[in-house]
Scaffold this motif. Sequence first.
Motif, PDB file in Angstrom:
ATOM      1  N   GLY A  18       0.794  -1.215   0.000  1.00 19.36           N
ATOM      2  CA  GLY A  18       0.000   0.000   0.000  1.00 19.36           C
ATOM      3  C   GLY A  18       0.830   1.270   0.000  1.00 19.36           C
ATOM      4  O   GLY A  18       2.041   1.266  -0.238  1.00 19.36           O
ATOM      5  N   PHE A  19       0.159   2.361   0.263  1.00 21.07           N
ATOM      6  CA  PHE A  19       0.755   3.690   0.157  1.00 21.07           C
ATOM      7  C   PHE A  19       1.956   3.871   1.087  1.00 21.07           C
ATOM      8  O   PHE A  19       3.001   4.376   0.667  1.00 21.07           O
ATOM      9  N   LEU A  20       1.828   3.487   2.358  1.00 18.83           N
ATOM     10  CA  LEU A  20       2.918   3.708   3.308  1.00 18.83           C
ATOM     11  C   LEU A  20       4.179   2.956   2.916  1.00 18.83           C
ATOM     12  O   LEU A  20       5.286   3.464   3.086  1.00 18.83           O
ATOM     13  N   ALA A  21       4.029   1.753   2.372  1.00 21.53           N
ATOM     14  CA  ALA A  21       5.197   1.002   1.920  1.00 21.53           C
ATOM     15  C   ALA A  21       5.855   1.702   0.727  1.00 21.53           C
ATOM     16  O   ALA A  21       7.077   1.710   0.607  1.00 21.53           O
ATOM     17  N   GLY A  22       5.046   2.320  -0.126  1.00 23.19           N
ATOM     18  CA  GLY A  22       5.566   2.978  -1.311  1.00 23.19           C
ATOM     19  C   GLY A  22       6.367   4.235  -1.030  1.00 23.19           C
ATOM     20  O   GLY A  22       7.257   4.585  -1.795  1.00 23.19           O
ATOM     21  N   ILE A  23       6.058   4.933   0.051  1.00 24.19           N
ATOM     22  CA  ILE A  23       6.777   6.173   0.352  1.00 24.19           C
ATOM     23  C   ILE A  23       7.895   5.965   1.363  1.00 24.19           C
ATOM     24  O   ILE A  23       8.699   6.855   1.564  1.00 24.19           O
ATOM     25  N   GLY A  24       7.940   4.819   1.994  1.00 21.92           N
ATOM     26  CA  GLY A  24       8.857   4.550   3.098  1.00 21.92           C
ATOM     27  C   GLY A  24      10.274   4.256   2.667  1.00 21.92           C
ATOM     28  O   GLY A  24      10.645   4.514   1.528  1.00 21.92           O
ATOM     29  N   PRO A  25      11.049   3.757   3.607  1.00 20.92           N
ATOM     30  CA  PRO A  25      10.547   3.249   4.868  1.00 20.92           C
ATOM     31  C   PRO A  25      10.238   4.366   5.860  1.00 20.92           C
ATOM     32  O   PRO A  25      11.028   5.281   6.043  1.00 20.92           O
ATOM     33  N   LEU A  26       9.046   4.269   6.467  1.00 18.20           N
ATOM     34  CA  LEU A  26       8.727   5.142   7.585  1.00 18.20           C
ATOM     35  C   LEU A  26       9.293   4.507   8.845  1.00 18.20           C
ATOM     36  O   LEU A  26       9.430   3.286   8.932  1.00 18.20           O
ATOM     37  N   LEU A  27       9.646   5.340   9.794  1.00 15.02           N
ATOM     38  CA  LEU A  27      10.287   4.893  11.025  1.00 15.02           C
ATOM     39  C   LEU A  27       9.436   5.258  12.224  1.00 15.02           C
ATOM     40  O   LEU A  27       8.641   6.188  12.163  1.00 15.02           O
ATOM     41  N   LEU A  35       4.891   8.118  21.239  1.00 17.85           N
ATOM     42  CA  LEU A  35       5.179   7.626  19.897  1.00 17.85           C
ATOM     43  C   LEU A  35       5.691   8.755  19.005  1.00 17.85           C
ATOM     44  O   LEU A  35       5.084   9.820  18.940  1.00 17.85           O
ATOM     45  N   ALA A  36       6.808   8.511  18.321  1.00 16.51           N
ATOM     46  CA  ALA A  36       7.341   9.447  17.325  1.00 16.51           C
ATOM     47  C   ALA A  36       7.473   8.679  16.009  1.00 16.51           C
ATOM     48  O   ALA A  36       7.720   7.471  16.014  1.00 16.51           O
ATOM     49  N   MET A  37       7.284   9.399  14.897  1.00 12.59           N
ATOM     50  CA  MET A  37       7.407   8.783  13.582  1.00 12.59           C
ATOM     51  C   MET A  37       8.192   9.703  12.664  1.00 12.59           C
ATOM     52  O   MET A  37       8.178  10.931  12.855  1.00 12.59           O
ATOM     53  N   GLY A  38       8.878   9.118  11.687  1.00 17.14           N
ATOM     54  CA  GLY A  38       9.665   9.931  10.774  1.00 17.14           C
ATOM     55  C   GLY A  38      10.128   9.151   9.562  1.00 17.14           C
ATOM     56  O   GLY A  38       9.692   8.026   9.325  1.00 17.14           O
ATOM     57  N   PHE A  39      11.048   9.741   8.819  1.00 16.67           N
ATOM     58  CA  PHE A  39      11.670   9.113   7.662  1.00 16.67           C
ATOM     59  C   PHE A  39      12.948   9.865   7.317  1.00 16.67           C
ATOM     60  O   PHE A  39      13.141  11.008   7.723  1.00 16.67           O
ATOM     61  N   ARG A  40      13.811   9.200   6.592  1.00 15.76           N
ATOM     62  CA  ARG A  40      15.034   9.828   6.087  1.00 15.76           C
ATOM     63  C   ARG A  40      14.736  10.322   4.675  1.00 15.76           C
ATOM     64  O   ARG A  40      14.251   9.568   3.832  1.00 15.76           O
ATOM     65  N   VAL A  41      14.997  11.597   4.389  1.00 14.37           N
ATOM     66  CA  VAL A  41      14.705  12.188   3.078  1.00 14.37           C
ATOM     67  C   VAL A  41      15.624  11.572   2.024  1.00 14.37           C
ATOM     68  O   VAL A  41      16.847  11.705   2.104  1.00 14.37           O
ATOM     69  N   ALA A  42      15.015  10.905   1.051  1.00 15.78           N
ATOM     70  CA  ALA A  42      15.738  10.308  -0.076  1.00 15.78           C
ATOM     71  C   ALA A  42      15.461  11.147  -1.331  1.00 15.78           C
ATOM     72  O   ALA A  42      14.557  11.994  -1.333  1.00 15.78           O
ATOM     73  N   GLU A  43      16.194  10.882  -2.378  1.00 14.96           N
ATOM     74  CA  GLU A  43      16.005  11.643  -3.620  1.00 14.96           C
ATOM     75  C   GLU A  43      14.570  11.571  -4.115  1.00 14.96           C
ATOM     76  O   GLU A  43      14.046  12.561  -4.631  1.00 14.96           O
ATOM     77  N   ARG A  44      13.919  10.428  -3.975  1.00 10.03           N
ATOM     78  CA  ARG A  44      12.542  10.285  -4.464  1.00 10.03           C
ATOM     79  C   ARG A  44      11.550  11.156  -3.700  1.00 10.03           C
ATOM     80  O   ARG A  44      10.433  11.363  -4.139  1.00 10.03           O
ATOM     81  N   HIS A  45      11.945  11.669  -2.535  1.00 13.16           N
ATOM     82  CA  HIS A  45      11.087  12.544  -1.735  1.00 13.16           C
ATOM     83  C   HIS A  45      11.284  14.020  -2.071  1.00 13.16           C
ATOM     84  O   HIS A  45      10.580  14.870  -1.532  1.00 13.16           O
ATOM     85  N   CYS A  46      12.266  14.344  -2.922  1.00 13.20           N
ATOM     86  CA  CYS A  46      12.672  15.734  -3.121  1.00 13.20           C
ATOM     87  C   CYS A  46      11.985  16.412  -4.305  1.00 13.20           C
ATOM     88  O   CYS A  46      11.607  15.780  -5.282  1.00 13.20           O
ATOM     89  N   ASN A  47      11.868  17.729  -4.193  1.00 11.96           N
ATOM     90  CA  ASN A  47      11.372  18.570  -5.283  1.00 11.96           C
ATOM     91  C   ASN A  47      12.547  18.920  -6.197  1.00 11.96           C
ATOM     92  O   ASN A  47      13.687  18.504  -5.924  1.00 11.96           O
ATOM     93  N   PRO A  48      12.336  19.700  -7.261  1.00 12.94           N
ATOM     94  CA  PRO A  48      13.428  20.006  -8.200  1.00 12.94           C
ATOM     95  C   PRO A  48      14.615  20.768  -7.619  1.00 12.94           C
ATOM     96  O   PRO A  48      15.684  20.782  -8.220  1.00 12.94           O
ATOM     97  N   VAL A  49      14.452  21.407  -6.451  1.00 14.58           N
ATOM     98  CA  VAL A  49      15.585  22.138  -5.870  1.00 14.58           C
ATOM     99  C   VAL A  49      16.297  21.345  -4.772  1.00 14.58           C
ATOM    100  O   VAL A  49      17.114  21.879  -4.050  1.00 14.58           O
ATOM    101  N   GLY A  50      15.958  20.058  -4.637  1.00 13.84           N
ATOM    102  CA  GLY A  50      16.697  19.190  -3.728  1.00 13.84           C
ATOM    103  C   GLY A  50      16.241  19.185  -2.284  1.00 13.84           C
ATOM    104  O   GLY A  50      16.932  18.643  -1.423  1.00 13.84           O
ATOM    105  N   ALA A  51      15.109  19.783  -1.992  1.00 18.62           N
ATOM    106  CA  ALA A  51      14.550  19.743  -0.643  1.00 18.62           C
ATOM    107  C   ALA A  51      13.349  18.796  -0.649  1.00 18.62           C
ATOM    108  O   ALA A  51      12.745  18.545  -1.693  1.00 18.62           O
ATOM    109  N   CYS A  52      12.994  18.306   0.513  1.00 18.61           N
ATOM    110  CA  CYS A  52      11.853  17.396   0.616  1.00 18.61           C
ATOM    111  C   CYS A  52      10.588  18.086   0.087  1.00 18.61           C
ATOM    112  O   CYS A  52      10.309  19.236   0.428  1.00 18.61           O
ATOM    113  N   HIS A  53       9.850  17.388  -0.749  1.00 16.99           N
ATOM    114  CA  HIS A  53       8.611  17.910  -1.325  1.00 16.99           C
ATOM    115  C   HIS A  53       7.594  18.157  -0.216  1.00 16.99           C
ATOM    116  O   HIS A  53       7.454  17.357   0.717  1.00 16.99           O
ATOM    117  N   GLY A  54       6.881  19.265  -0.303  1.00 15.64           N
ATOM    118  CA  GLY A  54       5.879  19.607   0.698  1.00 15.64           C
ATOM    119  C   GLY A  54       4.800  18.549   0.848  1.00 15.64           C
ATOM    120  O   GLY A  54       4.281  18.326   1.945  1.00 15.64           O
TER     121      GLY A  54
END
Length: 151
Positions: A18-27, A35-54
């Motif tokens: 599902g969706f969460l597996a596709g965007i993860g890995p979520l931590l 409870l805290a949750m997060g992820f490590r920003v990978a290239e697939r998460h970034c916008n054209p200027v190299g920052a995490c997409h909103g």
Amino acid sequence: MDGTRGIDGWRPLAARSGFLAGIGPLLWRRDADGLAMGFRVAERHCNPVGACHGGMLMTLADVVMGFGLGDRLDDGRFVPTVGMAADFLAPAPLGALVWGRAEVLRRGGRTGFAQCLLRAGDAMVLRASGVFQLDRRTDPGYSAATLFAGA
């Protein structure tokens, strides 16, 4: 880049499809503050200027608040989002660990209200608030316990 390498105390969320597996890995991690949750920003998460997409930041905020509220209900139910608002405060760079924790503001009979701040290092990157449906029956086969294996 493996999103779980070198992050003490964080475990991968056991979303295998599902969706969460596709965007993860979520931590996730559980500590004295809850409870805290997060992820490590990978290239697939970034916008054209190299920052995490909103959109990815808003997705994490939605997950953090929904799971955080569901976790406080202590019955493992799925808590769908009714509405959400977010403010972008700073960029989250490639490679950053972005994480947050829900603050439950109110639990009613049918709806719950939560907010969260997402952080990347010392920077606050997003502030969000949401309204969630609490009176929905859990779908058969859904179990928060399986997502937080070993919780």
